[in-house]
Design a protein around this motif. Structure first.
Motif, PDB file in Angstrom:
ATOM      1  N   TRP A 138      25.844  81.073  -5.529  1.00 52.15           N
ATOM      2  CA  TRP A 138      26.402  79.643  -5.675  1.00 52.15           C
ATOM      3  C   TRP A 138      28.153  79.820  -5.868  1.00 52.15           C
ATOM      4  O   TRP A 138      28.395  80.568  -6.717  1.00 52.15           O
ATOM      5  CB  TRP A 138      25.649  78.960  -6.906  1.00 52.15           C
ATOM      6  CG  TRP A 138      24.353  78.580  -6.666  1.00 52.15           C
ATOM      7  CD1 TRP A 138      24.105  77.474  -6.117  1.00 52.15           C
ATOM      8  CD2 TRP A 138      23.307  79.232  -6.836  1.00 52.15           C
ATOM      9  NE1 TRP A 138      22.589  77.130  -5.918  1.00 52.15           N
ATOM     10  CE2 TRP A 138      22.068  78.343  -6.572  1.00 52.15           C
ATOM     11  CE3 TRP A 138      22.903  80.475  -7.455  1.00 52.15           C
ATOM     12  CZ2 TRP A 138      20.741  78.917  -6.395  1.00 52.15           C
ATOM     13  CZ3 TRP A 138      21.338  80.806  -7.599  1.00 52.15           C
ATOM     14  CH2 TRP A 138      20.657  80.134  -7.223  1.00 52.15           C
ATOM     15  N   ALA A 159      33.788  77.189 -11.729  1.00 50.76           N
ATOM     16  CA  ALA A 159      34.003  76.011 -12.097  1.00 50.76           C
ATOM     17  C   ALA A 159      32.652  75.378 -12.870  1.00 50.76           C
ATOM     18  O   ALA A 159      32.679  74.456 -13.383  1.00 50.76           O
ATOM     19  CB  ALA A 159      34.067  75.160 -10.504  1.00 50.76           C
ATOM     20  N   TYR A 160      31.479  76.108 -12.725  1.00 53.65           N
ATOM     21  CA  TYR A 160      30.437  75.590 -13.414  1.00 53.65           C
ATOM     22  C   TYR A 160      30.667  75.399 -14.781  1.00 53.65           C
ATOM     23  O   TYR A 160      29.726  74.965 -15.781  1.00 53.65           O
ATOM     24  CB  TYR A 160      29.362  76.852 -13.340  1.00 53.65           C
ATOM     25  CG  TYR A 160      29.252  77.906 -13.843  1.00 53.65           C
ATOM     26  CD1 TYR A 160      28.398  78.276 -15.128  1.00 53.65           C
ATOM     27  CD2 TYR A 160      30.354  78.921 -13.628  1.00 53.65           C
ATOM     28  CE1 TYR A 160      28.526  79.422 -15.713  1.00 53.65           C
ATOM     29  CE2 TYR A 160      30.073  80.122 -14.309  1.00 53.65           C
ATOM     30  CZ  TYR A 160      29.400  80.440 -15.420  1.00 53.65           C
ATOM     31  OH  TYR A 160      29.442  81.298 -16.245  1.00 53.65           O
ATOM     32  N   GLY A 186      27.472  70.968 -11.155  1.00 53.07           N
ATOM     33  CA  GLY A 186      28.517  71.237 -10.181  1.00 53.07           C
ATOM     34  C   GLY A 186      28.242  71.170  -8.879  1.00 53.07           C
ATOM     35  O   GLY A 186      29.054  70.705  -8.009  1.00 53.07           O
ATOM     36  N   GLU A 187      27.264  71.551  -8.313  1.00 53.31           N
ATOM     37  CA  GLU A 187      26.879  71.665  -6.878  1.00 53.31           C
ATOM     38  C   GLU A 187      26.617  70.196  -6.292  1.00 53.31           C
ATOM     39  O   GLU A 187      26.864  70.050  -5.212  1.00 53.31           O
ATOM     40  CB  GLU A 187      25.730  72.686  -6.770  1.00 53.31           C
ATOM     41  CG  GLU A 187      26.013  74.313  -7.029  1.00 53.31           C
ATOM     42  CD  GLU A 187      26.770  74.742  -5.882  1.00 53.31           C
ATOM     43  OE1 GLU A 187      26.928  73.892  -4.877  1.00 53.31           O
ATOM     44  OE2 GLU A 187      27.240  75.871  -5.818  1.00 53.31           O
ATOM     45  N   ILE A 246      30.138  77.662  -6.718  1.00 57.27           N
ATOM     46  CA  ILE A 246      30.502  76.968  -8.254  1.00 57.27           C
ATOM     47  C   ILE A 246      30.575  78.094  -9.285  1.00 57.27           C
ATOM     48  O   ILE A 246      31.379  78.117 -10.267  1.00 57.27           O
ATOM     49  CB  ILE A 246      29.842  75.681  -8.464  1.00 57.27           C
ATOM     50  CG1 ILE A 246      30.759  74.983  -9.610  1.00 57.27           C
ATOM     51  CG2 ILE A 246      28.641  75.952  -9.096  1.00 57.27           C
ATOM     52  CD1 ILE A 246      30.373  73.604  -9.704  1.00 57.27           C
TER      53      ILE A 246
END
Length: 200
Positions: free
Chosen positions: A175, A182-183, A106-107, A177
């Motif tokens: 983080w 969203a991860y 995701g990142e 995300i």
């Protein structure tokens, strides 16, 4: 009665045609009734006979040869199983290992050269770097430290830095995300990659 009458009519027709032929001018060909002749049909195209041994050969196309499509260029992203191996080697285990791989996807899209947060750099903080988007610390640049901007371009180093920043895989809140959830969109793929480690 009908038969003699038909015979007389036929005789009159024949005499009339004979008179027309004989009445033609001297030196001219007699006038003979003409009928439209059927137009000749075109001859069919010859069919080449196969030579012995040709029956098993594929026909040769007369169409222009098409160029083979070019192979797609490999994207910047790493293979997810490879990233899972790096995360495991860095120290992540169990569910934290799955989470780390999902966060990386995701990142950075698994791009080890990814460079983010470039608009929020200041005198202290540099851009976020690599697979796990480790936020760099300007005073560590070139030192090989956990937040060294240059060192974190190496994916193995970057994943080890993530292990340190996460407190050994116990805290992924640094983080964004992870904080916004969203991860989770990448968890299934990340888990499959981790499971594949046992088969590679």
């Amino acid at each position: 009665m009908a038969e003699p009458m038909f015979r007389d009519m036929l005789s009159n027709v024949l005499v009339s045609m004979s008179d027309r032929i004989m009445a033609s001018s001297p030196g001219q060909a007699p006038e003979v009734p003409s009928f439209d002749q059927p137009k000749p049909m075109p001859a069919p195209a010859p069919v080449p006979m196969a030579m012995p041994g040709e029956a098993d050969q594929a026909p040769v196309s007369t169409e222009p040869t098409m160029k083979a499509p070019k192979k797609a260029k490999k994207g910047a992203g790493m293979d997810m199983v490879e990233v899972a191996r790096l995360a495991r080697d860095a120290g992540f285990t169990g569910e934290a290992l799955v989470t780390a791989v999902a966060v990386a996807k995701g990142e950075s899209g698994l791009n080890p050269k990814a460079r983010g947060d470039t608009t929020i750099t200041d005198a202290t903080w540099g851009p976020s770097m690599g697979l796990m988007q480790i936020r760099s610390f300007n005073k560590e640049k070139g030192t090989g430290g956990t937040r060294d901007e240059l060192a974190n371009l190496d994916p193995a180093t970057n994943m080890r830095a993530a292990f340190t920043v996460s407190g050994g895989g116990k805290n992924f809140r640094p983080w964004t995300i992870y904080k916004n959830g969203a991860y989770k969109n990448h968890l299934a793929e990340a888990r499959a990659a981790v499971n594949a480690l046992g088969r590679t």
